[in-house]
Design a protein around this motif. Structure first.
Motif, short mmCIF file in Angstrom:
data_model
loop_
_atom_site.label_atom_id
_atom_site.label_comp_id
_atom_site.label_asym_id
_atom_site.label_seq_id
_atom_site.Cartn_x
_atom_site.Cartn_y
_atom_site.Cartn_z
N UNK A 28 103.92 34.49 8.85
CA UNK A 28 104.10 35.55 7.85
C UNK A 28 103.32 36.80 8.26
N UNK A 29 102.10 36.61 8.75
CA UNK A 29 101.32 37.76 9.22
C UNK A 29 102.03 38.48 10.35
N UNK A 30 102.61 37.72 11.27
CA UNK A 30 103.34 38.32 12.39
C UNK A 30 104.57 39.07 11.89
N UNK A 31 105.29 38.49 10.94
CA UNK A 31 106.47 39.18 10.39
C UNK A 31 106.06 40.51 9.74
N UNK A 32 104.97 40.50 9.00
CA UNK A 32 104.51 41.73 8.35
C UNK A 32 104.04 42.75 9.39
N UNK A 34 105.04 42.97 12.53
CA UNK A 34 106.23 43.47 13.21
C UNK A 34 106.98 44.48 12.35
N UNK A 35 107.09 44.19 11.05
CA UNK A 35 107.79 45.09 10.13
C UNK A 35 107.13 46.47 10.12
N UNK A 36 105.81 46.49 9.92
CA UNK A 36 105.13 47.78 9.83
C UNK A 36 105.06 48.48 11.19
N UNK A 37 104.96 47.74 12.26
CA UNK A 37 105.00 48.35 13.60
C UNK A 37 106.35 49.02 13.84
N UNK A 38 107.43 48.38 13.39
CA UNK A 38 108.76 48.97 13.54
C UNK A 38 108.88 50.25 12.71
N UNK A 39 108.29 50.26 11.52
CA UNK A 39 108.30 51.47 10.68
C UNK A 39 107.58 52.62 11.38
N UNK A 40 106.45 52.33 12.00
CA UNK A 40 105.70 53.36 12.72
C UNK A 40 106.53 53.86 13.91
N UNK A 41 107.12 52.94 14.64
CA UNK A 41 107.95 53.32 15.79
C UNK A 41 109.13 54.18 15.37
N UNK A 42 109.79 53.78 14.29
CA UNK A 42 110.92 54.57 13.77
C UNK A 42 110.47 55.97 13.36
N UNK A 43 109.29 56.05 12.72
CA UNK A 43 108.76 57.34 12.31
C UNK A 43 108.44 58.24 13.50
#
Length: 72
Positions: A28-32, A34-43
């Motif tokens: 779950x920590x990894x999923x979270x 990865x999710x926030x890292x993808x948001x930063x990358x998209x931004x």
């Protein structure tokens, strides 16, 4: 001073109102993460696209010295 829980914290508490094993917790920590890292990358992708920047902008930033000078 105590701050109220965020909407994310409240939702996570509701969703995980039971004990899980350590391996599930790590997943779950990894999923979270990865999710926030993808948001930063998209931004960052959006920012670069809006300003017409390319990889040379990263090179420029890597050469900047933004530290304040040390004063005695």
């Amino acid at each position: 001073m105590t701050k109220p829980l965020t909407n994310l914290q409240v939702e996570l508490l509701r969703s995980f109102n039971y004990q899980i094993d350590d391996s599930q917790l790590l997943e779950i920590k990894k999923m979270l993460t990865d999710y926030f890292a993808q948001k930063v990358s998209d931004g960052m992708d959006k920012l670069f696209e809006e300003h017409g920047w390319d990889d040379s902008k990263l090179d420029e930033w890597s050469g900047e010295h933004m530290r304040k000078p040390y004063n005695k």
